[in-house]
Write an enzyme that holds these catalytic residues in place. Structure first.
Site, PDB file in Angstrom:
ATOM      1  N   LYS A 171      -2.525   6.969   1.135  1.00 46.89           N
ATOM      2  CA  LYS A 171      -2.085   7.297   2.579  1.00 46.89           C
ATOM      3  C   LYS A 171      -1.123   8.478   2.255  1.00 46.89           C
ATOM      4  O   LYS A 171       0.122   8.163   2.500  1.00 46.89           O
ATOM      5  CB  LYS A 171      -1.773   6.143   3.511  1.00 46.89           C
ATOM      6  CG  LYS A 171      -2.773   5.296   3.784  1.00 46.89           C
ATOM      7  CD  LYS A 171      -2.599   4.238   4.786  1.00 46.89           C
ATOM      8  CE  LYS A 171      -2.187   4.695   5.999  1.00 46.89           C
ATOM      9  NZ  LYS A 171      -3.476   5.074   6.903  1.00 46.89           N
TER      10      LYS A 171
ATOM     11  N   ARG B 297       0.829  -1.152   0.045  1.00 51.37           N
ATOM     12  CA  ARG B 297       0.013  -0.089   0.173  1.00 51.37           C
ATOM     13  C   ARG B 297       0.945   1.436   0.102  1.00 51.37           C
ATOM     14  O   ARG B 297       0.573   2.227  -0.636  1.00 51.37           O
ATOM     15  CB  ARG B 297      -1.012   0.008   1.158  1.00 51.37           C
ATOM     16  CG  ARG B 297      -1.948   1.052   1.139  1.00 51.37           C
ATOM     17  CD  ARG B 297      -2.991   1.027   2.423  1.00 51.37           C
ATOM     18  NE  ARG B 297      -2.662   0.772   3.485  1.00 51.37           N
ATOM     19  CZ  ARG B 297      -3.245   0.689   4.655  1.00 51.37           C
ATOM     20  NH1 ARG B 297      -4.577   0.743   4.542  1.00 51.37           N
ATOM     21  NH2 ARG B 297      -2.738   0.859   5.970  1.00 51.37           N
TER      22      ARG B 297
END
Length: 199
Positions: A180, A83
């Protein structure tokens, strides 16, 4: 309160000031950190800092992720690193380290804590350092990587469940909601507006 004449500090005085002004909670809860600017790991929390010329600091051009450590294992590290690298691609951080190098840095940082439980790791990948431009294209260093291993406050013994509230804070734009990123300003505003949602 008047500021008065400020000293010009050398490295020795700066290190002393960083140590003497370290908040007690940080001293107690930070176990180890890695800094690409230092090229290594330290267990002295007073040295945990990010250079001002890093685009992750002065432009917010960074992504981050986390993992927790329990029973000597860094849970979900593969998922979190994947991620992180997807977020880096979305943020146009163009020369990140490879996944195995990141994994090695994180595992060595965790090992430096000498703890098998109760550790939470946060890590940031930035667009680089070496100037104060808006774009990182002319950075002398193509990325920054920083990791900190600290006490895990996400305990299973704490209160569980979900609290919902309606706030006046606008929604994140899609580009920030799907990676993120280091931009948590809206999250901070929500937490400030509804204190019961965040410590």
């Amino acid at each position: 309160m008047p500021v008065g004449r400020l000293p010009i500090v050398d490295w020795q005085r700066a290190a002393s000031a960083l140590h003497s002004r370290l908040p007690a909670r940080v001293e107690k809860e930070v176990f180890a950190f890695y800094s690409s600017a230092l090229g290594g790991i330290s267990t002295d929390p007073s040295l945990a800092s990010v250079p001002l010329d890093d685009h992750g600091f002065h432009r917010g051009h960074a992504v981050f992720d986390t993992c927790n450590v329990h029973d000597g294992k860094a849970f979900g590290l593969d998922f979190h690193l994947d991620r992180l690298l997807r977020s880096a691609a979305a943020a146009r951080i163009e020369s990140p380290p490879d996944k195995e190098d990141l994994r090695s840095i994180l595992l060595q940082t965790i090992a430096a804590t000498r703890r098998a439980d109760g550790v939470f790791v946060r890590y940031w990948l930035t667009a680089g350092r070496g100037n104060f431009d808006v774009s990182p294209r002319r950075c002398a260093v193509p990325f920054g990587f920083y990791a900190i291993a600290h006490a895990d406050s996400h305990t299973a013994q704490g209160p569980r469940g979900v609290t919902a509230a309606v706030v006046d804070v606008p929604l994140k734009p899609a580009i920030l909601a799907t990676m993120k990123s280091n931009n948590y300003m809206l999250n901070a505003h929500v937490a400030m507006e509804v204190p019961c949602l965040s410590p």
